[in-house]
Design an enzyme around this catalytic site. Structure first.
Site, PDB file in Angstrom:
ATOM      1  N   ASP A  79      -6.085   1.315  -8.286  1.00  0.00           N
ATOM      2  CA  ASP A  79      -6.589   1.831  -9.552  1.00  0.00           C
ATOM      3  C   ASP A  79      -7.723   0.954 -10.087  1.00  0.00           C
ATOM      4  OD1 ASP A  79      -6.702   3.611 -11.628  1.00  0.00           O
ATOM      5  OD2 ASP A  79      -4.869   2.945 -12.615  1.00  0.00           O
ATOM      6  N   TYR A 107       2.879  -5.755  -3.033  1.00  0.00           N
ATOM      7  CA  TYR A 107       2.047  -5.950  -4.218  1.00  0.00           C
ATOM      8  C   TYR A 107       2.504  -7.198  -4.963  1.00  0.00           C
ATOM      9  CZ  TYR A 107      -0.210  -1.334  -4.036  1.00  0.00           C
ATOM     10  OH  TYR A 107      -0.953  -0.248  -3.684  1.00  0.00           O
TER      11      TYR A 107
END
Length: 305
Positions: free
Chosen positions: A77, A136
């Site tokens: 994103d 992540y």
């Protein structure tokens, strides 16, 4: 610059195979600072990571964007960073070596994007669909005064956090769950299933810096940032750790929104993308993987004093 390597057949009918040349697939390992980019995915009107990479590739390969067919493992994103993003592209020709192209790409790319490795890929390898897992990391700076050197890569949390209860809460995320309550719906229309398997989740303390690391089979849009947002509320002791399974069971994003807002993007980094070993095999007769090359100076021309 031409060499024989395992080609990618792009069409099934025999006649069409004769009309179209074989394609050669190449795998990239990328690292980038996502601060000034509008995410990974190409957009014609704003700078994106995919678009910037494609501009460099078109100059190096002399091919059109549509012919390169660039695909990224994760559509990170806006503002999200990566230490180990993986992408692939194709060309109708091969290379005898990759160091020249590697150097040319990094010479054309801005300093906040770097190609760490280039390697030939098997036809069946796909940067996105061959993925078996992703890691992540979300970084939090937990102190009264923000370190300016971490301001672009860590979320500044002023409240004192109870790390013990946060670690207790991470255990509820591990396993196979429906994560509909932790996903924003804006980009999840293409996700086949909201059920994801979280292999592990850990919180690592490094002075005032907290690393929240999570590994899973896949993640929905903003899922990690929503998970972190709830952990922060638990760490502030606003809600108990036992709220995690309760919100998971609702499968309703609105239930999470009652207690936590999504964590900002700049604290998130894609650390690693994992694949099956057979998908990472080197094609027969393909050029060696390029890890970059060092510049060497044969003789120092400066005088010693």
């Amino acid at each position: 610059m031409m060499a024989t390597a395992l080609p990618l057949v792009i069409s099934h009918p025999d006649q069409q195979q004769l009309q179209n040349p074989p394609l050669y697939k190449w795998r990239l390992l990328l690292s980038y600072d996502g601060t000034r980019f509008s995410g990974w995915q190409y957009q014609p009107s704003t700078p994106t990571l995919q678009g910037t990479l494609e501009q460099a590739l078109t100059r190096v390969t002399k091919l059109e964007r549509k012919d390169l067919c660039v695909v990224g493992a994760s559509r990170t994103d806006t503002g999200v960073h990566a230490l180990g993003q993986v992408a692939h592209f194709v060309t109708p020709f091969s290379y005898t070596e990759l160091q020249g192209m590697h150097a040319a790409l990094n010479g054309l790319l801005p300093p906040d994007i770097r190609v760490k490795e280039i390697s030939p890929a098997l036809p069946e390898f796909h940067a996105r669909f061959s993925v078996t897992g992703k890691i992540y990391r979300y970084m939090i700076y937990n102190d009264t005064v923000m370190d300016p050197f971490n301001r672009l890569y860590a979320y500044h949390n002023l409240s004192k956090l109870n790390i013990s209860v946060m670690k207790e809460a991470t255990k509820y995320f591990v396993g196979r769950h429906d994560f509909s309550a932790f996903a924003n719906t804006q980009r999840n229309d293409r996700v086949l299933s909201p059920v994801k398997n979280i292999f592990g989740m850990d919180i690592i303390e490094k002075g005032p810096i907290l690393h929240i690391e999570v590994e899973g089979s896949g993640f929905m849009y903003r899922q990690v940032r929503n998970m972190v947002a709830l952990l922060l509320q638990i760490g502030k002791e606003a809600v108990p750790p036992e709220i995690v399974p309760k919100i998971l069971a609702t499968c309703d994003r609105k239930e999470l929104a009652k207690v936590a807002l999504v964590a900002p993007p700049h604290g998130l980094s894609l650390v690693e993308v994992k694949y099956k070993e057979e998908h990472l095999q080197h094609p027969e007769d393909g050029p060696a993987t390029s890890f970059g090359r060092h510049h060497s100076i044969s003789k120092c021309k400066l005088q010693y004093y």
